[in-house]
Design a protein around this motif. Structure first.
Motif, PDB file in Angstrom:
ATOM      1  N   GLU A  26       0.843  -1.189   0.000  1.00  9.64           N
ATOM      2  CA  GLU A  26       0.000   0.000   0.000  1.00  9.64           C
ATOM      3  C   GLU A  26       0.878   1.239   0.000  1.00  9.64           C
ATOM      4  O   GLU A  26       1.938   1.263   0.613  1.00  9.64           O
ATOM      5  CB  GLU A  26      -0.924  -0.006   1.221  1.00  9.64           C
ATOM      6  CG  GLU A  26      -1.856  -1.198   1.229  1.00  9.64           C
ATOM      7  CD  GLU A  26      -2.802  -1.200   2.408  1.00  9.64           C
ATOM      8  OE1 GLU A  26      -2.907  -0.187   3.117  1.00  9.64           O
ATOM      9  OE2 GLU A  26      -3.458  -2.232   2.626  1.00  9.64           O
ATOM     10  N   GLN A  28       0.848   5.746   0.087  1.00 11.98           N
ATOM     11  CA  GLN A  28       0.144   7.008   0.308  1.00 11.98           C
ATOM     12  C   GLN A  28       1.076   8.135  -0.109  1.00 11.98           C
ATOM     13  O   GLN A  28       2.279   8.083   0.139  1.00 11.98           O
ATOM     14  CB  GLN A  28      -0.238   7.197   1.774  1.00 11.98           C
ATOM     15  CG  GLN A  28      -1.295   6.239   2.258  1.00 11.98           C
ATOM     16  CD  GLN A  28      -1.827   6.637   3.610  1.00 11.98           C
ATOM     17  OE1 GLN A  28      -2.865   7.272   3.692  1.00 11.98           O
ATOM     18  NE2 GLN A  28      -1.128   6.252   4.652  1.00 11.98           N
ATOM     19  N   TYR A  44      -3.531  10.851  -0.751  1.00 12.26           N
ATOM     20  CA  TYR A  44      -4.180   9.877  -1.617  1.00 12.26           C
ATOM     21  C   TYR A  44      -3.442   8.556  -1.442  1.00 12.26           C
ATOM     22  O   TYR A  44      -2.208   8.519  -1.439  1.00 12.26           O
ATOM     23  CB  TYR A  44      -4.115  10.339  -3.073  1.00 12.26           C
ATOM     24  CG  TYR A  44      -4.603   9.320  -4.061  1.00 12.26           C
ATOM     25  CD1 TYR A  44      -5.955   9.058  -4.188  1.00 12.26           C
ATOM     26  CD2 TYR A  44      -3.723   8.605  -4.862  1.00 12.26           C
ATOM     27  CE1 TYR A  44      -6.418   8.122  -5.097  1.00 12.26           C
ATOM     28  CE2 TYR A  44      -4.172   7.673  -5.771  1.00 12.26           C
ATOM     29  CZ  TYR A  44      -5.516   7.431  -5.881  1.00 12.26           C
ATOM     30  OH  TYR A  44      -5.973   6.503  -6.767  1.00 12.26           O
ATOM     31  N   TRP A  46      -3.338   4.083  -2.286  1.00 14.31           N
ATOM     32  CA  TRP A  46      -3.768   3.006  -3.175  1.00 14.31           C
ATOM     33  C   TRP A  46      -3.022   1.726  -2.840  1.00 14.31           C
ATOM     34  O   TRP A  46      -1.957   1.742  -2.254  1.00 14.31           O
ATOM     35  CB  TRP A  46      -3.556   3.390  -4.637  1.00 14.31           C
ATOM     36  CG  TRP A  46      -2.118   3.510  -5.061  1.00 14.31           C
ATOM     37  CD1 TRP A  46      -1.367   2.554  -5.682  1.00 14.31           C
ATOM     38  CD2 TRP A  46      -1.254   4.628  -4.896  1.00 14.31           C
ATOM     39  NE1 TRP A  46      -0.101   3.014  -5.919  1.00 14.31           N
ATOM     40  CE2 TRP A  46      -0.005   4.293  -5.435  1.00 14.31           C
ATOM     41  CE3 TRP A  46      -1.411   5.895  -4.321  1.00 14.31           C
ATOM     42  CZ2 TRP A  46       1.073   5.165  -5.434  1.00 14.31           C
ATOM     43  CZ3 TRP A  46      -0.331   6.762  -4.323  1.00 14.31           C
ATOM     44  CH2 TRP A  46       0.887   6.394  -4.876  1.00 14.31           C
ATOM     45  N   SER A  51      -6.752  -1.795  -8.052  1.00 15.60           N
ATOM     46  CA  SER A  51      -7.021  -0.406  -8.410  1.00 15.60           C
ATOM     47  C   SER A  51      -8.354   0.098  -7.872  1.00 15.60           C
ATOM     48  O   SER A  51      -8.613   1.287  -7.910  1.00 15.60           O
ATOM     49  CB  SER A  51      -6.989  -0.236  -9.931  1.00 15.60           C
ATOM     50  OG  SER A  51      -8.005  -1.014 -10.526  1.00 15.60           O
ATOM     51  N   ASP A  53      -9.288  -0.157  -4.740  1.00 17.49           N
ATOM     52  CA  ASP A  53      -9.147   0.028  -3.296  1.00 17.49           C
ATOM     53  C   ASP A  53      -8.374   1.305  -2.973  1.00 17.49           C
ATOM     54  O   ASP A  53      -7.478   1.298  -2.143  1.00 17.49           O
ATOM     55  CB  ASP A  53      -8.446  -1.194  -2.699  1.00 17.49           C
ATOM     56  CG  ASP A  53      -8.868  -1.485  -1.282  1.00 17.49           C
ATOM     57  OD1 ASP A  53      -9.813  -0.837  -0.814  1.00 17.49           O
ATOM     58  OD2 ASP A  53      -8.245  -2.345  -0.649  1.00 17.49           O
ATOM     59  N   ASP A  54      -8.719   2.426  -3.606  1.00 19.25           N
ATOM     60  CA  ASP A  54      -8.058   3.704  -3.374  1.00 19.25           C
ATOM     61  C   ASP A  54      -8.777   4.474  -2.270  1.00 19.25           C
ATOM     62  O   ASP A  54      -9.951   4.246  -2.001  1.00 19.25           O
ATOM     63  CB  ASP A  54      -8.058   4.541  -4.644  1.00 19.25           C
ATOM     64  CG  ASP A  54      -7.306   3.879  -5.780  1.00 19.25           C
ATOM     65  OD1 ASP A  54      -6.685   2.828  -5.557  1.00 19.25           O
ATOM     66  OD2 ASP A  54      -7.358   4.407  -6.897  1.00 19.25           O
ATOM     67  N   TRP A  55      -8.093   5.438  -1.653  1.00 17.06           N
ATOM     68  CA  TRP A  55      -8.691   6.231  -0.587  1.00 17.06           C
ATOM     69  C   TRP A  55      -8.026   7.598  -0.500  1.00 17.06           C
ATOM     70  O   TRP A  55      -6.934   7.820  -1.010  1.00 17.06           O
ATOM     71  CB  TRP A  55      -8.596   5.517   0.760  1.00 17.06           C
ATOM     72  CG  TRP A  55      -7.195   5.318   1.245  1.00 17.06           C
ATOM     73  CD1 TRP A  55      -6.464   6.170   2.042  1.00 17.06           C
ATOM     74  CD2 TRP A  55      -6.331   4.221   0.967  1.00 17.06           C
ATOM     75  NE1 TRP A  55      -5.216   5.660   2.269  1.00 17.06           N
ATOM     76  CE2 TRP A  55      -5.111   4.458   1.623  1.00 17.06           C
ATOM     77  CE3 TRP A  55      -6.467   3.057   0.229  1.00 17.06           C
ATOM     78  CZ2 TRP A  55      -4.037   3.580   1.552  1.00 17.06           C
ATOM     79  CZ3 TRP A  55      -5.402   2.181   0.168  1.00 17.06           C
ATOM     80  CH2 TRP A  55      -4.211   2.444   0.828  1.00 17.06           C
ATOM     81  N   TYR A  56      -8.712   8.534   0.141  1.00 15.81           N
ATOM     82  CA  TYR A  56      -8.200   9.866   0.444  1.00 15.81           C
ATOM     83  C   TYR A  56      -8.140  10.006   1.954  1.00 15.81           C
ATOM     84  O   TYR A  56      -8.967   9.444   2.669  1.00 15.81           O
ATOM     85  CB  TYR A  56      -9.115  10.960  -0.121  1.00 15.81           C
ATOM     86  CG  TYR A  56      -9.130  10.996  -1.624  1.00 15.81           C
ATOM     87  CD1 TYR A  56      -8.153  11.710  -2.303  1.00 15.81           C
ATOM     88  CD2 TYR A  56     -10.106  10.334  -2.340  1.00 15.81           C
ATOM     89  CE1 TYR A  56      -8.154  11.747  -3.689  1.00 15.81           C
ATOM     90  CE2 TYR A  56     -10.115  10.372  -3.727  1.00 15.81           C
ATOM     91  CZ  TYR A  56      -9.138  11.069  -4.389  1.00 15.81           C
ATOM     92  OH  TYR A  56      -9.133  11.106  -5.762  1.00 15.81           O
TER      93      TYR A  56
END
Length: 64
Positions: A26, A28, A44, A46, A51, A53-56
């Motif tokens: 993972e 960031q 951001y 990932w 692809s 399973d992304d997050w902010y």
């Protein structure tokens, strides 16, 4: 593994990578804004193997 690179007096580039042998790696990446005793983060993230399973992230800290 993580790191911070100073872009200017107010802004830093922040990054992090982590994982285990059982899961995907993972990552960031984001910006940190330093405003006196306050710090604001916007990032951001990932998973390399997925692809969808992304997050902010949004962060705030106050030193006193």
């Amino acid at each position: 593994m993580n790191g911070v690179h100073q872009l200017s007096n107010e802004f830093d580039l922040i990054g992090e990578a982590y994982g285990t042998h059982r899961g995907g790696t993972e990552f960031q990446l984001g910006l940190r804004y330093n405003w006196g005793p306050a710090v604001f983060d916007l990032g951001y993230g990932w998973v390399r193997s997925d692809s969808d399973d992304d997050w902010y992230t949004v962060g705030f800290a106050w030193a006193f």
